[in-house]
Structure formats: structure tokens, C-alpha cells
Design an enzyme around this catalytic site. Structure first.
Site, short mmCIF file in Angstrom:
data_model
loop_
_atom_site.label_atom_id
_atom_site.label_comp_id
_atom_site.label_asym_id
_atom_site.label_seq_id
_atom_site.Cartn_x
_atom_site.Cartn_y
_atom_site.Cartn_z
N LYS A 180 0.84 -1.21 0.00
CA LYS A 180 0.00 0.00 0.00
C LYS A 180 0.88 1.26 0.00
O LYS A 180 0.65 2.19 -0.76
CB LYS A 180 -0.88 -0.01 1.24
CG LYS A 180 -1.57 1.33 1.54
CD LYS A 180 -2.48 1.27 2.75
CE LYS A 180 -1.75 1.43 4.04
NZ LYS A 180 -1.34 2.81 4.37
N ASN A 181 1.93 1.23 0.85
CA ASN A 181 2.72 2.45 1.03
C ASN A 181 3.74 2.68 -0.07
O ASN A 181 4.51 3.63 -0.02
CB ASN A 181 3.39 2.43 2.41
CG ASN A 181 2.34 2.50 3.50
OD1 ASN A 181 1.17 2.82 3.23
ND2 ASN A 181 2.73 2.19 4.72
N ARG B 275 -8.65 -0.80 4.51
CA ARG B 275 -7.80 0.24 3.91
C ARG B 275 -6.46 -0.34 3.48
O ARG B 275 -5.82 0.17 2.56
CB ARG B 275 -7.56 1.37 4.91
CG ARG B 275 -8.68 2.35 5.10
CD ARG B 275 -8.22 3.50 6.00
NE ARG B 275 -6.88 3.88 5.65
CZ ARG B 275 -5.92 4.18 6.55
NH1 ARG B 275 -6.19 4.13 7.83
NH2 ARG B 275 -4.71 4.52 6.16
N ARG C 36 -1.15 14.40 12.53
CA ARG C 36 -0.25 14.01 11.43
C ARG C 36 0.25 15.30 10.79
O ARG C 36 -0.22 15.73 9.76
CB ARG C 36 -0.99 13.13 10.43
CG ARG C 36 -1.53 11.83 11.05
CD ARG C 36 -0.44 10.86 11.51
NE ARG C 36 0.30 10.26 10.42
CZ ARG C 36 -0.11 9.19 9.73
NH1 ARG C 36 -1.26 8.66 10.00
NH2 ARG C 36 0.62 8.69 8.76
C1 EPZ Z 1 4.13 6.63 6.35
O1 EPZ Z 1 3.32 7.63 6.92
C2 EPZ Z 1 3.24 5.42 6.19
N1 EPZ Z 1 2.11 5.76 5.32
C3 EPZ Z 1 2.73 4.99 7.56
O2 EPZ Z 1 1.95 3.81 7.39
C4 EPZ Z 1 3.92 4.66 8.45
O3 EPZ Z 1 3.48 4.30 9.74
C5 EPZ Z 1 4.84 5.89 8.54
O4 EPZ Z 1 5.24 6.29 7.21
C6 EPZ Z 1 6.09 5.62 9.36
O5 EPZ Z 1 6.79 4.55 8.79
C7 EPZ Z 1 2.31 5.80 3.98
O6 EPZ Z 1 3.41 5.60 3.49
C8 EPZ Z 1 1.11 6.10 3.14
P1 EPZ Z 1 6.07 9.98 8.56
P2 EPZ Z 1 3.87 9.16 6.99
O7 EPZ Z 1 5.95 11.26 7.84
O8 EPZ Z 1 4.63 9.48 5.77
C9 EPZ Z 1 6.09 13.06 12.16
C10 EPZ Z 1 0.09 2.39 7.65
O9 EPZ Z 1 -0.44 1.84 8.62
N2 EPZ Z 1 6.01 14.10 11.10
O10 EPZ Z 1 7.30 9.16 8.40
O11 EPZ Z 1 2.71 10.02 7.33
C11 EPZ Z 1 4.77 12.30 12.26
O12 EPZ Z 1 3.88 12.98 13.11
C12 EPZ Z 1 0.56 3.83 7.75
O13 EPZ Z 1 0.29 1.84 6.53
C13 EPZ Z 1 6.16 15.43 11.46
O14 EPZ Z 1 6.32 15.76 12.62
O15 EPZ Z 1 4.83 9.05 8.24
C14 EPZ Z 1 5.18 10.96 12.83
O16 EPZ Z 1 5.30 11.08 14.25
C15 EPZ Z 1 0.31 4.42 9.14
N3 EPZ Z 1 6.08 16.38 10.49
C16 EPZ Z 1 6.59 10.75 12.26
O17 EPZ Z 1 7.03 12.04 11.79
C17 EPZ Z 1 5.90 16.06 9.17
O18 EPZ Z 1 5.86 16.98 8.31
C18 EPZ Z 1 6.66 9.78 11.10
O19 EPZ Z 1 5.79 10.26 10.12
C19 EPZ Z 1 5.75 14.70 8.83
C20 EPZ Z 1 5.82 13.74 9.80
#
Ligand code: EPZ
Length: 417
Positions: A22-23, A397, A121
């Protein structure tokens, strides 16, 4: 929302091919906007989030069709750069379209992505990366309005290795003039898959999978065919299910390196695991032992998305396992539902202490989020008696035909309307 009914306690045995990730398919669907021609994506999972991404592409004016596991996109007819609120709300990760729309059209208008079940998020790192490339960004009435007369290559250092921010930066940088170097980039395999897609389209990108990604902006081709890589989180889900229910599982079409941390945890918990090429074989007598600590980290650390299912598996292990969640604030929302089944889990901030009990007891529970919902299914498979899992839209999802796959392993599971 539908329900799943599970009669637990049955040994599981069989072979499963792992669905496309998915990701990976989501950012690559976004990347298809940059191809002024046809993109053919193979091995795409049939998921609600993929449907939502296809609806966004159609709204933008692209031609999108699906035939089985293949998705065909023609982005020549893209007509708008705005994603309306209701489409943004369909899928939390819609923000992944921001960099591609901006790169293709010079403008992107999206509503602020809300939080999700996992907590806030934020997208500050996405916006910082796009500003570095020359975008002006205003927040106006709940919308983000991004504009860039011209995107120029830049040095982008991410404060934290955000997967989505890395992907948005890559997608915009491909359309920028000059070279962009992204440091402290996320290293997930899905980032490598995105780079592979873009390189096939003619982009000059190197470094995905490391913390430094270099992009030289330039024109892209008009046709790309790409097979989506296997879903490492779904693989870890099925392995966790057989680990605690007991049985034997062979997974095919998998990249074992991508689930090394999960395999190590399951080995330490007492499972027999063999890796042969693109196949992983696990056998378990269902008598697991506690492991500690399991700390979630950005890749190549233990993935946060695999944590709930491993917790579920260890609720019936001998001893106490300790988990530390470092990525999402509300990752443990599913724990209360596991407690309803008799799990003994204490939460202290980011830590979860999971003390094994003899058996879980089937009851009615409800999915709180995608991976938390999958954890309830894992627990139901091992529990005595009948478990019904509600709110399964969350699960659908991210899991393509979860019920069918588990039935093929001998599980007594069915979907109620
Ligand atoms: C991706 O989400 C995945 N989703 C998530 O999978 C996965 O859990 C996550 O990466 C971590 O590996 C997709 O790829 C579609 P991040 P993403 O930006 O990109 C903080 C699933 O179940 N952050 O790496 O949204 C954020 O709050 C989903 O398949 C900021 O602070 O994750 C989080 O604590 C859930 N500011 C951490 O970084 C930002 O601008 C990691 O988020 C962006 C993120």
C-alpha cells in the site's frame, strides 16, 4: 461498517503470496501525475486507500482504469491542481499528492490533512521541503495553497526522516531546475520503489534507501511500466498470526531483507524461520516466549506498523515483553480491545508491558485503526471461542482479501455484512 467473525484456536497452515505494498503504490500513483503519458502499475493491492487515490487522480482529470492487479493511468488530461476536502478526508495520506501536483502544474491546493486515529499528522516537514525548492505556501481557510513559478534544486535537510516528506520532496525535485540533495531522508523500501519508478520514467535520482537522496531535475518520459514491491507490513501480519495461533506458513513474492527486524523478533519468540530466496517459511507450536525490548524506529529499525500484530501475538507468550513506540502518539488505541479478550498489557507513556496469559477469550471488539484492527484479527485467531471484529473498514484500507487469505490457511473466519 462490516464485521469479521472468527472461531479461534485453530492451527494455521499454507502458502500465501504477499500483496503489493500500500505504502508504495500510493506515492507511485502520485508520481504518475508527472508522466505526460501512460503509467502501468502491476501488482497493485485492491484496497480502499488505493480506490481513494484513484478517485483523486480522476478528479484531477487523469484517465484511470483498473484490470485485476494492474492500474493504468494517463495523466495527459490533467486539468486541475486542487483536491477537494471530501477526497482529502477519504485518505489521510493524500498529502502525498502535493509535490507531484505542484511539480506538474506550478500550483497545488489541498485541504489541511486532518489527524488520524494515530494522532496528529503534521506536514511541517513537507512544507519546509517545498519552500526550500522555491514554493510559496499559504494556509487559507483550512486549505494549503502552494505556488511555484519555477522550482529550483536545493539542499533539503529533513529534521526527522519523514517518509511522506521525503517522497514529496523527491516528486517536486524531479520537476525542479538543477540539483536537489535531500539529507536525513527516510530509508524505507517504499522510497526505493518510488525512485525505481521515477528512474524508469527517465528521472536522474540516486540514493534512495540511504539518508541522502540526490535528484537532478529534468524532463520525464511518456510511458512507464512498474511492478509494485511486496508489502512488508502485511507479511509481518501473517507471520505474527501463525506465530501465535500455531502452524506453518510459507510466504512467497517477498523481500526477506525488508522484514528482517520482524523475523528476528519472531525467531527470538521461539518460531522456526527459514529464508529461501523470495520465500520465508515460519513454523510455530504456538508456545511463544516473551522478547524485550521491541523499539519502533524509522527503517531499517522495527516498523511501527508491525508493532500491533506482534503485541497481539505476544499476549499469549511466556513472560513479559516490553514495547517502546517512538513514532506515533496514539499507536496503542487497540490495547483496550485486546484487554477485552483477556490480554494483560500495561501502558506507561510510549511503553507497553505485555505479560503473557494462558489463552485469550473470544468476544466482540472493534478496530480502532488499520494496524490495530489487524492485531485484533491476529488475537481472534489464537483466542478460544468466537471473536467478532467491528469497524473493519479500517482494516480494508490496507489488507487485500484478508479473510480469503486466512481461510486459505485454515482459519474459521468470515465477513458479516
Ligand atoms: C508513512 O506515513 C506510512 N504511510 C505509515 O503507514 C507509516 O506508519 C509511517 O510512514 C512511518 O513509517 C504511507 O506511506 C502512506 P512519517 P507518513 O511522515 O509518511 C512526524 C500504515 O499503517 N512528522 O514518516 O505520514 C509524524 O507525526 C501507515 O500503513 C512530522 O512531525 O509518516 C510521525 O510522528 C500508518 N512532520 C513521524 O514524523 C511532518 O511533516 C513519522 O511520520 C511529517 C511527519
Amino acid at each position: 461498517m462490516g464485521k469479521l467473525k472468527i472461531n479461534g484456536g485453530k492451527r494455521l497452515e499454507g502458502t500465501l503470496a504477499v500483496q503489493g505494498a500500500k505504502n508504495s503504490v500510493l506515492p507511485i500513483l502520485s508520481a504518475s501525475i508527472l508522466i505526460a503519458g501512460e503509467s502501468i502499475l502491476k501488482n497493485c493491492p485492491d484496497l480502499k486507500d488505493v480506490d481513494a487515490a484513484m478517485a483523486i487522480l480522476r478528479h484531477l482529470g487523469c484517465q484511470v482504469t483498473r484490470s485485476g492487479k494492474d492500474i493504468y493511468i494517463d495523466a495527459r488530461t490533467l486539468t486541475t491542481s486542487q483536491i477537494p476536502d471530501q477526497l482529502m478526508r477519504e485518505m489521510r495520506s493524500s498529502v502525498i499528492f502535493l509535490g507531484a501536483i505542484l511539480g506538474r502544474t506550478g500550483e497545488a491546493v489541498l485541504s489541511m490533512p486532518g489527524g488520524c486515529e494515530l494522532g496528529p499528522r503534521p506536514i511541517d516537514l513537507h512544507l519546509k521541503a517545498l519552500r526550500a525548492l522555491g514554493a510559496t505556501i499559504e494556509e487559507r481557510g483550512g486549505n494549503i495553497v502552494c505556488r511555484a513559478e519555477k522550482l529550483r534544486g536545493a539542499a533539503i535537510n529533513l529534521d526527522s526522516p519523514s517518509v511522506g516528506a521525503t517522497e514529496n520532496a523527491m516528486l517536486a525535485a524531479v520537476c525542479a531546475t538543477g540539483e536537489t540533495v535531500i539529507t536525513n531522508a527516510a530509508r524505507e523500501p517504499e522510497i526505493v520503489d518510488l525512485q525505481n519508478f521515477l528512474v524508469k520514467a527517465g528521472a536522474e535520482i540516486t540514493g534512495a534507501g540511504t539518508s541522502t537522496i540526490t535528484v537532478s531535475g529534468g524532463p520525464l518520459g511518456v510511458q512507464v511500466t512498474h511492478k509494485i514491491l511486496p508489502d512488508r507490513i502485511v507479511a509481518a501480519t501473517y507471520l505474527s498470526a501463525v506465530a501465535c495461533a500455531g502452524g506453518r506458513l510459507e510466504l512467497t513474492d517477498i523481500v526477506p531483507d525488508h522484514i528482517e527486524t520482524a523475523l528476528n523478533c519472531l525467531r527470538n519468540a521461539g518460531c522456526q524461520i527459514q529464508v529461501v530466496g523470495d520465500r520465508v517459511q515460519l513454523s510455530s507450536d504456538g508456545e511463544l516466549r516473551a522478547i524485550s525490548p521491541v523499539v519502533t524506529r524509522p527503517y531499517p529499525g522495527f516498523p511501527t506498523d508491525a508493532q500491533p500484530c506482534l503485541v497481539a501475538a505476544l499476549t499469549v507468550a511466556q513472560g513479559t515483553s516490553v514495547f517502546i513506540e517512538t513514532i506515533f502518539r496514539n499507536r496503542y488505541r487497540y490495547v483496550d480491545e485486546l484487554r477485552r479478550m483477556g490480554a494483560d498489557i500495561k501502558l506507561e507513556g510510549r511503553a507497553a508491558m505485555v505479560t503473557g496469559v494462558k489463552r485469550l477469550t473470544g468476544t466482540s471488539v472493534a478496530a480502532t485503526d488499520l494496524r490495530g484492527g489487524a492485531a485484533l484479527v491476529v488475537a481472534g485467531l489464537a483466542a478460544d471461542g468466537e471473536t467478532t471484529v467491528g469497524e473493519i473498514d479500517h482494516i480494508e484500507r490496507g489488507y487485500d482479501d484478508l479473510t480469503g487469505a486466512l481461510r486459505r490457511l485454515g482459519a474459521d473466519i468470515s465477513r458479516l455484512a
